[in-house]
Structure formats: C-alpha cells, structure tokens
Motif scaffolding. Structure first.
Motif, PDB file in Angstrom:
ATOM      1  N   ASN A 269      16.507 -24.116  59.013  1.00 51.37           N
ATOM      2  CA  ASN A 269      15.284 -24.904  59.138  1.00 51.37           C
ATOM      3  C   ASN A 269      14.198 -23.999  59.726  1.00 51.37           C
ATOM      4  OD1 ASN A 269      13.191 -26.626  60.146  1.00 51.37           O
ATOM      5  ND2 ASN A 269      14.621 -28.356  60.150  1.00 51.37           N
ATOM      6  N   PRO A 270      13.138 -23.682  58.949  1.00 56.48           N
ATOM      7  CA  PRO A 270      12.099 -22.757  59.412  1.00 56.48           C
ATOM      8  C   PRO A 270      11.399 -23.206  60.694  1.00 56.48           C
ATOM      9  CG  PRO A 270      11.906 -23.132  57.051  1.00 56.48           C
ATOM     10  CD  PRO A 270      12.890 -24.130  57.577  1.00 56.48           C
ATOM     11  N   LYS A 271      11.406 -24.511  60.980  1.00 54.65           N
ATOM     12  CA  LYS A 271      10.766 -24.995  62.200  1.00 54.65           C
ATOM     13  C   LYS A 271      11.621 -24.740  63.437  1.00 54.65           C
ATOM     14  CE  LYS A 271       7.784 -28.610  60.297  1.00 54.65           C
ATOM     15  NZ  LYS A 271       7.419 -30.058  60.350  1.00 54.65           N
ATOM     16  N   LEU A 272      12.926 -24.538  63.218  1.00 53.62           N
ATOM     17  CA  LEU A 272      13.835 -24.333  64.341  1.00 53.62           C
ATOM     18  C   LEU A 272      14.306 -22.886  64.469  1.00 53.62           C
ATOM     19  CD1 LEU A 272      16.026 -27.551  63.924  1.00 53.62           C
ATOM     20  CD2 LEU A 272      14.031 -27.238  65.384  1.00 53.62           C
ATOM     21  N   VAL A 273      14.070 -22.085  63.439  1.00 52.08           N
ATOM     22  CA  VAL A 273      14.494 -20.684  63.454  1.00 52.08           C
ATOM     23  C   VAL A 273      13.269 -19.800  63.213  1.00 52.08           C
ATOM     24  CG1 VAL A 273      15.979 -18.944  62.401  1.00 52.08           C
ATOM     25  CG2 VAL A 273      16.764 -21.313  62.561  1.00 52.08           C
ATOM     26  N   ALA A 274      12.919 -19.016  64.194  1.00 52.54           N
ATOM     27  CA  ALA A 274      11.768 -18.115  64.068  1.00 52.54           C
ATOM     28  C   ALA A 274      12.041 -17.037  63.015  1.00 52.54           C
ATOM     29  CB  ALA A 274      11.463 -17.468  65.416  1.00 52.54           C
ATOM     30  N   GLY A 343      16.575 -31.520  60.958  1.00 55.95           N
ATOM     31  CA  GLY A 343      16.562 -30.969  62.303  1.00 55.95           C
ATOM     32  C   GLY A 343      17.796 -31.275  63.128  1.00 55.95           C
ATOM     33  N   GLU A 344      18.836 -31.823  62.495  1.00 53.80           N
ATOM     34  CA  GLU A 344      20.057 -32.121  63.250  1.00 53.80           C
ATOM     35  C   GLU A 344      20.774 -30.841  63.664  1.00 53.80           C
ATOM     36  OE1 GLU A 344      22.652 -35.117  61.694  1.00 53.80           O
ATOM     37  OE2 GLU A 344      21.004 -36.244  60.766  1.00 53.80           O
ATOM     38  N   GLN A 345      20.701 -29.814  62.815  1.00 56.74           N
ATOM     39  CA  GLN A 345      21.205 -28.471  63.151  1.00 56.74           C
ATOM     40  C   GLN A 345      20.140 -27.456  62.755  1.00 56.74           C
ATOM     41  OE1 GLN A 345      23.836 -30.289  61.059  1.00 56.74           O
ATOM     42  NE2 GLN A 345      24.334 -31.246  63.014  1.00 56.74           N
ATOM     43  N   ALA A 346      20.165 -26.310  63.434  1.00 57.06           N
ATOM     44  CA  ALA A 346      19.160 -25.283  63.149  1.00 57.06           C
ATOM     45  C   ALA A 346      19.486 -24.533  61.857  1.00 57.06           C
ATOM     46  CB  ALA A 346      19.069 -24.308  64.313  1.00 57.06           C
ATOM     47  N   LEU A 347      20.760 -24.310  61.630  1.00 52.79           N
ATOM     48  CA  LEU A 347      21.158 -23.573  60.431  1.00 52.79           C
ATOM     49  C   LEU A 347      22.580 -23.937  60.012  1.00 52.79           C
ATOM     50  CD1 LEU A 347      23.141 -21.034  61.532  1.00 52.79           C
ATOM     51  CD2 LEU A 347      20.952 -20.196  62.317  1.00 52.79           C
ATOM     52  N   GLY A 348      22.954 -23.477  58.817  1.00 55.49           N
ATOM     53  CA  GLY A 348      24.297 -23.724  58.295  1.00 55.49           C
ATOM     54  C   GLY A 348      24.848 -22.444  57.704  1.00 55.49           C
ATOM     55  N   CYS A 349      26.007 -22.023  58.141  1.00 51.82           N
ATOM     56  CA  CYS A 349      26.615 -20.782  57.655  1.00 51.82           C
ATOM     57  C   CYS A 349      27.636 -21.091  56.563  1.00 51.82           C
ATOM     58  CB  CYS A 349      27.296 -20.047  58.807  1.00 51.82           C
ATOM     59  SG  CYS A 349      26.135 -19.418  60.041  1.00 51.82           S
TER      60      CYS A 349
END
Length: 469
Positions: A269-274, A343-349
């Motif tokens: 999520n670009p809003k949560l990950v710089a 926005g529930e998680q910042a990213l998914g691997c």
C-alpha cells in the motif's frame, strides 16, 4: 450412464447398509422383502408398543406421539388395527421369536417368509450383477479422432458442438478471447469459470465416473499427475501441430499446454510504505519494521516455486525467519490484496501480479502497487488438457493452440497472467525492465515434489501436521 443408473435402481435397496432408516425396513417398504408389522401398533394383551420388526418398545410418555412418524396405532378386538384414523385387518398368524410366520413351513423347515426373501435376493442379485458389469463398460468415454494439421482441426471443428472450457477467466478476459477466437475461426466458446482445487477435483471425480462436462480443462499443478494416472485426459502432439509455439509451454508427455503464468512478488500500500522502503528482495519481508504488519498466504505457491531455485536449506531458513517476523496469515489472492489496499496490512509477501490487476480493475483508485523482487518465482497459471470423451476435441485443440500463440497470449495481460516465455509479451517486457531473474521448476516440479516442498514450508511456519485417521 443415466440409463444404467435407472436400470440399477432395484439394486439400491439391497446395497444399502444396515443403518437406521435403511436395511430391511426400507427394503420391505419398497416391496422387496416380507411384510412388516404396522409402526407402533399395540400388541394384544401386552400393553407394549412394537416397532416395525415386531420388537417390543416401552409406551411413549404422555404428550409425545410414539414413533418418528407420529402415526399412532392401536388394536381393537384381536387383529383389527386402527392406524391414523383408519382400520385394517392383519392376517391371523403364529410368529416365532423373530416375528416370522411359523404357521406354514415347508418340508425343510423353512418358513414361507424366509424362502420368499431368499429367492427375491437371489433373483435381484443376479440382475444387479449383470447391470453393474455392463454399466461401466457402456459408460466409459472414448477418445475421438483429432486432425493432423491446424487446417484439418478447423475443418473438423465446424462439425462439432460448441467447445466447452473450464478456466479461471474473468469477464473482461473472457469477452476478449471469445471474440478473438470467433473472429479467427468462426467458432464460439462456452466458458465456465473455475476457482481453487475443489472445482478441479470435482471435474476429476465426475470424469472418473464417466461424466465429461468439458472438452478443455485448466488443471491445477497439484492435480496434474492424478488427471494423467486416472486416464481422463489424453496427450496431444502440440509441438507438431503448432511448431511456432515455445516448447517450454508444452509438458514433457504432451498432456498439457501452458497458456498463462502466475508471477509472484510483493504487494504493498503506497500510503503505508514510503518509496525508499519499498521491498526489493524477499529478505526485505524479514525486516523487523514490518513485524505483524504484512500478510502471507497459507497456500505457499510463490514459495514452492522459490524452493525449486533456492533448495531446501535456504528455503527452510527463510521460512523460519518469516514466521518469527509474525506475518498475518491470509487466504485468497484477491481478498488479501483488497485488505492491503484498505490499509489492514502494509504489504503482502508472495502475492501474484494477477491479484493486483483484479483489484485495480474493479477500483482504479485503489491504493495498491506491485514490487518486482530480484528473483521472481512463476507458476503455470493455466495448464490446459484435453479431456477423454470430449464432444468437441478438434475445436478444443484448436482453441488451446490459439491461446498459446502470441495472438491469443496478447490478451492475458488483462488478467495479469501474461506469459514471460512469449517474445514481446507484457510480462517479458516488465521482468526485463525490472532486471529480475525468473525462477521456475518446470513441468516436472509440479506434483509430488512441489507437494513435499509445500508440506515442509507450512511445517516451518508452525502449522500443525495433519493426522492420518
């Protein structure tokens, strides 16, 4: 097949096991055994209820109707029985401890009821044996003749019914491909969308039973060996029919042809990950800053593909460290990508590019992006096989070849499953631009080896081991 089932209907009451509601009770109700005493009738001078087999039962408590059916019976004057408001006469007979008529026995001492039952079983059993022996042989589908060239396929296909295909296509891709195929060959396609292993297992089981509902099926990697071993699919000389198709797309024994690939990476999520923190490798998923803030799918298809390139030791070390970073375990590619966008998680691997494409197609403003790691694991996203007993085998082979060609493959970017092995494809251009390395175990990796890798991965994650019953 349906004729066989209807013909075998008389066999079913005899085949039923002796659980409640079946066995001799249902057989006799069907007229295949000796008559029974009425349900819950009161035996003369006993004051006790008797069940269908004549066994005594205690009187039901007040306020409750005796028996499951709620039918109340009583006896008036010997064998005159009242049942549900009506009356009937039961024949006057002497019965033994097993509630069988002993008033008449033959010279061998066998009761009339036993003799009738024995003869009925013998005659019905003989008929059942003949039906069941003839049924499977008549229901087995046969492999139809396939054309020797593409021109021959097209000619034969026009005399066949509409080709039926079971695939994962969504609406946009389905419209694009059906339109392109009809424009090229003048043939229509009947598409059924299937998802997950359960849908392909159902197709497998139906085909084993002789019910072939599709001509062409997208078979999941975990089930390909089962489809081959059960003999429900047939090999096709793909390379001979389509010499311009990359041979990498054709399985070694010619049972499958790949027409779409899943490419896995890191969704964020670009809003949560710089921008300066966007993951560039799989090791970035182990960064403590993402502890408890990233999602991992419980079906480890991305990681089984990586395993084929990393090996066991490196893979297990990675997954133990991944578990220690407290991921949020999730299910479903698109569902997980949707949660990240919310926005529930910042990213998914380990999510697929197709999941991001699906979410953004529904909502172009979704806060979701895909990061290409330095190593990109891929899996066959669509491995098509020709079903044995297909009604339109020539049209099916013609369609599969079209989908594997550059012309057909050009549409797969719509669903994010473009093939990296087709020159000039969207996938090949994106991976080249990212400077990433492809990791794919090939056709031989799918099946037993991939299943073993998957089992070891989920164990490293700490999931409980399934117990055998």
């Amino acid at each position: 097949m349906y004729v066989v089932l209807l013909a075998a209907a008389p066999c079913l009451p005899w085949a039923l096991p002796e659980w409640p509601g079946h066995g001799p009770v249902r057989r006799r109700q069907a007229g295949l055994g000796p008559p029974l005493a009425p349900l819950n009738t009161v035996a003369p001078r006993s004051g006790k209820y008797r069940d269908r087999e004549g066994r005594r039962r205690p009187v039901a408590p007040k306020g409750r109707q005796p028996g499951a059916s709620g039918i109340h019976g009583s006896v008036k004057g010997g064998n005159r029985v009242t049942l549900g408001g009506g009356e009937f006469f039961a024949p006057s007979t002497r019965r033994d401890a097993n509630n069988q008529d002993v008033s008449r026995r033959d010279k061998a001492g066998e009761t009339r009821e036993n003799k009738m039952t024995r003869l009925s079983k013998a005659s019905i059993g003989a008929v059942c044996a003949l039906i069941l022996m003839a049924g499977p042989m008549g229901a087995a589908p046969s492999a139809a003749e396939i054309g020797k060239t593409v021109q021959d396929l097209a000619k034969r296909a026009k005399a066949e019914p509409m080709v039926r295909i079971a695939v994962t296509w969504r609406k946009t891709l389905r419209k694009a491909l059906t339109k392109a195929f009809k424009k090229k060959y003048g043939l229509k396609i009947k598409v059924t969308r299937v998802r997950g292993l359960a849908s392909r297992e159902r197709i497998l089981n139906e085909a084993i039973a002789g019910v072939v509902g599709y001509d062409l099926v997208n078979v999941s990697g975990e089930l390909r060996e089962q489809y081959i071993k059960t003999g429900i699919i047939i090999p096709v000389p793909w390379a001979k029919l389509y010499p311009k198709v990359n041979t990498v797309l054709i399985s070694p024994r010619n049972y499958f042809i790949a027409t779409g690939f899943s490419k896995y990476g890191i969704v964020y999520n670009p809003k949560l990950v710089a921008k300066d923190l966007v993951p560039k490798s799989w090791q970035d998923c182990l960064d403590p800053r993402w502890r408890g803030k990233f999602a991992v799918l419980t079906r480890p298809r991305a990681y089984t593909a990586l395993w084929s390139g990393w090996g066991k030791e490196k893979s297990l070390a990675f997954h133990r460290a991944l578990r220690a970073n407290k991921p949020v375990w999730s299910r479903g590619q698109t569902a997980t990508a949707t949660k990240i966008a919310a926005g529930e998680q910042a990213l998914g691997c380990g999510l697929g590019l197709h999941a991001v494409v699906n979410v953004i197609r529904r909502d172009p403003t979704a806060d979701l992006a895909f990061a290409w790691p330095s190593e990109v694991p891929i899996q066959v996203g669509e491995g098509l096989a020709l079903m044995k007993g297909a009604k339109s085998p020539n049209a099916a082979v013609l369609l599969a070849g079209f989908l594997a060609s550059p012309e057909g493959e050009s549409h797969y970017y719509i669903q994010g499953r473009s093939s990296p092995f087709v020159k000039g494809s969207v996938a090949s251009k994106m991976i080249k631009k990212a400077g990433a390395k492809l990791i794919w175990g090939g056709w031989k990796w799918a099946g037993k080896r991939e299943a073993e890798a998957s089992r070891d991965i989920v164990r490293a994650w700490g999931f409980p081991k399934a117990k055998r019953r």
